[in-house]
Design a protein around this motif. Structure first.
Motif, PDB file in Angstrom:
ATOM      1  N   VAL A   1     -24.713   1.059 -29.678  1.00  0.00           N
ATOM      2  CA  VAL A   1     -25.036   1.121 -31.105  1.00  0.00           C
ATOM      3  C   VAL A   1     -23.792   1.398 -31.928  1.00  0.00           C
ATOM      4  CG1 VAL A   1     -27.414   1.860 -30.724  1.00  0.00           C
ATOM      5  CG2 VAL A   1     -25.630   3.580 -31.028  1.00  0.00           C
ATOM      6  N   ASN A   2     -23.837   0.956 -33.162  1.00  0.00           N
ATOM      7  CA  ASN A   2     -22.830   1.297 -34.172  1.00  0.00           C
ATOM      8  C   ASN A   2     -23.506   2.200 -35.179  1.00  0.00           C
ATOM      9  OD1 ASN A   2     -20.467  -0.286 -33.442  1.00  0.00           O
ATOM     10  ND2 ASN A   2     -21.819  -2.026 -33.745  1.00  0.00           N
ATOM     11  N   ARG A   3     -22.881   3.336 -35.412  1.00  0.00           N
ATOM     12  CA  ARG A   3     -23.462   4.305 -36.337  1.00  0.00           C
ATOM     13  C   ARG A   3     -22.357   4.797 -37.260  1.00  0.00           C
ATOM     14  NH1 ARG A   3     -26.238   7.399 -32.808  1.00  0.00           N
ATOM     15  NH2 ARG A   3     -28.186   6.380 -33.326  1.00  0.00           N
ATOM     16  N   ARG A   4     -22.628   4.780 -38.560  1.00  0.00           N
ATOM     17  CA  ARG A   4     -21.689   5.333 -39.536  1.00  0.00           C
ATOM     18  C   ARG A   4     -21.845   6.848 -39.578  1.00  0.00           C
ATOM     19  NH1 ARG A   4     -18.952   1.976 -42.472  1.00  0.00           N
ATOM     20  NH2 ARG A   4     -19.710  -0.114 -42.826  1.00  0.00           N
ATOM     21  N   GLU A   5     -20.725   7.532 -39.731  1.00  0.00           N
ATOM     22  CA  GLU A   5     -20.780   8.989 -39.870  1.00  0.00           C
ATOM     23  C   GLU A   5     -21.634   9.338 -41.075  1.00  0.00           C
ATOM     24  OE1 GLU A   5     -17.078  11.029 -39.893  1.00  0.00           O
ATOM     25  OE2 GLU A   5     -16.483  10.144 -37.999  1.00  0.00           O
ATOM     26  N   GLY A   6     -22.496  10.303 -40.895  1.00  0.00           N
ATOM     27  CA  GLY A   6     -23.379  10.731 -41.968  1.00  0.00           C
ATOM     28  C   GLY A   6     -24.745  10.065 -41.927  1.00  0.00           C
TER      29      GLY A   6
ATOM     30  N   MET B   1     -12.066  13.169 -39.605  1.00  0.00           N
ATOM     31  CA  MET B   1     -12.563  11.825 -39.829  1.00  0.00           C
ATOM     32  C   MET B   1     -13.346  11.767 -41.133  1.00  0.00           C
ATOM     33  SD  MET B   1     -13.908  10.726 -36.116  1.00  0.00           S
ATOM     34  CE  MET B   1     -13.354  11.793 -34.813  1.00  0.00           C
ATOM     35  N   ALA B   2     -13.188  10.687 -41.802  1.00  0.00           N
ATOM     36  CA  ALA B   2     -13.841  10.531 -43.095  1.00  0.00           C
ATOM     37  C   ALA B   2     -15.285  10.094 -42.930  1.00  0.00           C
ATOM     38  CB  ALA B   2     -13.087   9.501 -43.922  1.00  0.00           C
ATOM     39  N   LYS B   3     -16.097  10.489 -43.893  1.00  0.00           N
ATOM     40  CA  LYS B   3     -17.481  10.026 -43.891  1.00  0.00           C
ATOM     41  C   LYS B   3     -17.490   8.516 -44.054  1.00  0.00           C
ATOM     42  CE  LYS B   3     -21.900  10.774 -46.036  1.00  0.00           C
ATOM     43  NZ  LYS B   3     -22.702  11.548 -46.948  1.00  0.00           N
ATOM     44  N   GLY B   4     -18.291   7.848 -43.239  1.00  0.00           N
ATOM     45  CA  GLY B   4     -18.349   6.400 -43.299  1.00  0.00           C
ATOM     46  C   GLY B   4     -17.631   5.711 -42.162  1.00  0.00           C
ATOM     47  N   ASP B   5     -16.888   6.489 -41.334  1.00  0.00           N
ATOM     48  CA  ASP B   5     -16.271   5.890 -40.161  1.00  0.00           C
ATOM     49  C   ASP B   5     -17.352   5.350 -39.245  1.00  0.00           C
ATOM     50  OD1 ASP B   5     -13.794   6.572 -41.098  1.00  0.00           O
ATOM     51  OD2 ASP B   5     -13.525   8.286 -39.772  1.00  0.00           O
ATOM     52  N   VAL B   6     -17.040   4.295 -38.495  1.00  0.00           N
ATOM     53  CA  VAL B   6     -18.013   3.627 -37.630  1.00  0.00           C
ATOM     54  C   VAL B   6     -17.753   4.028 -36.180  1.00  0.00           C
ATOM     55  CG1 VAL B   6     -18.913   1.410 -36.845  1.00  0.00           C
ATOM     56  CG2 VAL B   6     -18.152   1.676 -39.211  1.00  0.00           C
ATOM     57  N   HIS B   7     -18.789   4.541 -35.517  1.00  0.00           N
ATOM     58  CA  HIS B   7     -18.700   4.939 -34.115  1.00  0.00           C
ATOM     59  C   HIS B   7     -19.532   3.982 -33.272  1.00  0.00           C
ATOM     60  CE1 HIS B   7     -16.803   8.937 -34.652  1.00  0.00           C
ATOM     61  NE2 HIS B   7     -17.294   8.778 -35.875  1.00  0.00           N
ATOM     62  N   THR B   8     -18.912   3.406 -32.246  1.00  0.00           N
ATOM     63  CA  THR B   8     -19.599   2.557 -31.287  1.00  0.00           C
ATOM     64  C   THR B   8     -19.796   3.378 -30.025  1.00  0.00           C
ATOM     65  OG1 THR B   8     -18.542   0.576 -32.181  1.00  0.00           O
ATOM     66  CG2 THR B   8     -19.492   0.405 -29.975  1.00  0.00           C
ATOM     67  N   SER B   9     -21.054   3.556 -29.609  1.00  0.00           N
ATOM     68  CA  SER B   9     -21.334   4.402 -28.444  1.00  0.00           C
ATOM     69  C   SER B   9     -22.619   3.951 -27.753  1.00  0.00           C
ATOM     70  CB  SER B   9     -21.458   5.862 -28.874  1.00  0.00           C
ATOM     71  OG  SER B   9     -22.500   6.011 -29.814  1.00  0.00           O
ATOM     72  N   TRP B  10     -22.812   4.425 -26.541  1.00  0.00           N
ATOM     73  CA  TRP B  10     -24.000   4.128 -25.752  1.00  0.00           C
ATOM     74  C   TRP B  10     -25.125   5.052 -26.198  1.00  0.00           C
ATOM     75  CZ3 TRP B  10     -26.110   0.542 -22.970  1.00  0.00           C
ATOM     76  CH2 TRP B  10     -27.177   0.836 -22.126  1.00  0.00           C
ATOM     77  N   ASP B  11     -26.283   4.499 -26.482  1.00  0.00           N
ATOM     78  CA  ASP B  11     -27.468   5.278 -26.846  1.00  0.00           C
ATOM     79  C   ASP B  11     -28.433   5.223 -25.662  1.00  0.00           C
ATOM     80  OD1 ASP B  11     -29.937   6.206 -27.826  1.00  0.00           O
ATOM     81  OD2 ASP B  11     -29.440   5.555 -29.857  1.00  0.00           O
ATOM     82  N   ALA B  12     -28.512   6.312 -24.926  1.00  0.00           N
ATOM     83  CA  ALA B  12     -29.331   6.355 -23.710  1.00  0.00           C
ATOM     84  C   ALA B  12     -30.820   6.205 -24.021  1.00  0.00           C
ATOM     85  CB  ALA B  12     -29.083   7.657 -22.962  1.00  0.00           C
TER      86      ALA B  12
END
Length: 77
Positions: free
Chosen positions: A18-23, A1-12
């Motif tokens: 949350v949406n977090r960009r790689e890096g 995966m490239a730097k800057g990809d957007v991950h949508t995940s649960w933040d306990a």
């Protein structure tokens, strides 16, 4: 995966999606509903031509993904 990809995940810790960009350590956005977080995450990825990846709340596995950048054509494999 490239730097800057957007991950949508649960933040306990935050008890939010949350949406977090790689890096990045800090999230780009946080939401109460998964649908809202997914929509915003896709917008972020679309604007930068990167990939959006949604993770499951229960086990963190990849649930959905979409690439908004340049896909190689023809695809390898």
């Amino acid at each position: 995966m490239a730097k800057g990809d957007v991950h949508t995940s649960w933040d306990a810790d935050r008890e939010k999606w949350v949406n977090r960009r790689e890096g990045n350590d800090r999230p780009s956005s946080s939401h109460d509903r998964a649908d809202d977080a997914s929509s915003r995450g896709q917008d972020l990825a679309r604007n930068t031509g990167s990939e959006w990846i949604k993770h499951r709340k229960d086990d963190g596995r990849i649930h959905d993904r979409n690439t908004y950048g340049k896909d190689p054509y023809p695809p390898k494999g």
